[in-house]
Design an enzyme around this catalytic site. Structure first.
Site, PDB file in Angstrom:
ATOM      1  N   SER A 154      23.276  13.623  22.558  1.00 52.20           N
ATOM      2  CA  SER A 154      22.317  14.702  22.766  1.00 52.20           C
ATOM      3  C   SER A 154      23.017  16.067  22.761  1.00 52.20           C
ATOM      4  O   SER A 154      23.607  16.438  21.757  1.00 52.20           O
ATOM      5  CB  SER A 154      21.527  14.449  24.053  1.00 52.20           C
ATOM      6  OG  SER A 154      20.367  15.249  24.107  1.00 52.20           O
ATOM      7  N   ASP A 231      12.501   8.608  19.259  1.00 55.34           N
ATOM      8  CA  ASP A 231      13.080   9.559  20.206  1.00 55.34           C
ATOM      9  C   ASP A 231      12.043  10.639  20.513  1.00 55.34           C
ATOM     10  O   ASP A 231      11.580  11.336  19.607  1.00 55.34           O
ATOM     11  CB  ASP A 231      14.328  10.187  19.580  1.00 55.34           C
ATOM     12  CG  ASP A 231      15.164  10.981  20.566  1.00 55.34           C
ATOM     13  OD1 ASP A 231      14.577  11.722  21.384  1.00 55.34           O
ATOM     14  OD2 ASP A 231      16.398  10.896  20.507  1.00 55.34           O
ATOM     15  N   HIS A 263      15.860   7.666  23.258  1.00 57.03           N
ATOM     16  CA  HIS A 263      16.905   8.691  23.359  1.00 57.03           C
ATOM     17  C   HIS A 263      18.033   8.352  24.333  1.00 57.03           C
ATOM     18  O   HIS A 263      19.150   8.854  24.168  1.00 57.03           O
ATOM     19  CB  HIS A 263      16.263  10.021  23.804  1.00 57.03           C
ATOM     20  CG  HIS A 263      17.208  11.185  23.798  1.00 57.03           C
ATOM     21  ND1 HIS A 263      17.600  11.828  22.638  1.00 57.03           N
ATOM     22  CD2 HIS A 263      17.842  11.833  24.812  1.00 57.03           C
ATOM     23  CE1 HIS A 263      18.409  12.829  22.934  1.00 57.03           C
ATOM     24  NE2 HIS A 263      18.589  12.850  24.247  1.00 57.03           N
TER      25      HIS A 263
END
Length: 285
Positions: A154, A231, A263
């Site tokens: 991320s 996601d 995610h």
């Protein structure tokens, strides 16, 4: 020669034959005490140094999330690879407002060197990750100098990509899980870039992987991105822009879109073994 830094051992737990340690030291880049994790595989010692993978975590994380949620140690032990993971921001700097939001300030350093007056003295995560931390690790832990790679998740995936792209040859491999690939087009990125870098969008571009890869001319980075198809943060991550930029620039990218995955760390844990093997294979070439 860089000044020697003395590490403090915060915790140490045996895991898959190796040691999962957490250290702290006073960072000159961040101007505060900071922590990082280091998994030392069972065969690593001063007579037998090993390659090192740097792992960068995402928004709200500390140095702890990855080591307790991903299950990477099994694979790092198997492939005799050290894995080092810094915190995601400075801590305890007493800057007004740094704890007000989950997506800015504490836990959200975004791997940039801040230039705004309020944050420029402490929020220097880019220089910390690229310059200070590798020096400290190489001084204190049994790693092979110049046998390093980088990965992240991320916000940390964003960090891994920009650190590799801005420093050709420094990392032998760069991979990412669901990275914020085009932060100047993401509300997460715009918020953090404005707060840390001000309103100059030219400065923002220096930390945008999609922009950086479009002009990359260094050695092969062995880039890999894993992305979940469901996601919920896809509008913030914008991976397709990075994929297209790689194609236009002729930069090799292994982009893998996984059906049904989201995610978080369930996703990371599913594929982390493949990433560890890739890094180990490339670092030992």
């Amino acid at each position: 020669m860089a000044e020697s830094v003395q590490l403090k051992l915060v915790s140490s737990v045996k895991c898959f034959g190796g040691m999962q340690n957490v250290y702290s030291f006073f960072s000159k880049q961040l101007q505060c005490e900071t922590r990082f994790s280091a998994y030392i595989p069972p065969k690593a010692d001063t007579q037998n140094p090993v390659p090192v993978l740097y792992w960068l975590s995402g928004l709200t994380c500390t140095e702890e999330n990855f080591i307790i949620k991903s299950g990477f140690q099994r694979y790092a032990s198997e492939h005799n690879l050290m894995v080092v993971g810094p915190d995601t921001s400075p801590r305890g700097c007493n800057i007004e407002g740094e704890d007000a939001n989950w997506d800015f300030g504490t836990g959200a350093g975004f791997y940039v060197d801040a230039t705004t007056e309020k944050y420029k003295n402490n929020y220097r995560m880019y220089s910390y990750v690229v310059k200070e931390l590798p020096t400290v690790v190489e001084q204190n832990l049994p790693v092979i100098k110049d046998a390093r790679s980088i990965s992240g998740h991320s916000m940390g995936g964003h960090g891994a990509l920009i650190c590799a792209l801005k420093n050709p040859g420094f990392y032998k491999c760069a991979t990412a899980f669901a990275p914020i690939s085009n932060p100047t087009a993401s509300t997460w990125g715009v918020k953090c870039f404005t707060g840390y870098l001000g309103d100059s969008k030219e400065t923002w571009l220096e930390y945008d992987a999609t922009v950086l890869v479009s002009k990359y001319t260094g050695p092969d980075l062995h880039l890999r991105i894993d992305q979940g198809s469901v996601d919920p943060f896809m509008d913030h991550l914008i991976p397709n822009n990075f994929v297209e930029a790689c194609k236009k620039a002729g930069v090799s990218l292994d982009y893998r879109l996984h059906d049904g995955y989201e995610h978080g760390y369930m996703f990371v844990g599913t594929f982390i073994g493949e990433h560890i093997k890739l890094h180990s294979d490339i670092l030992r070439k």
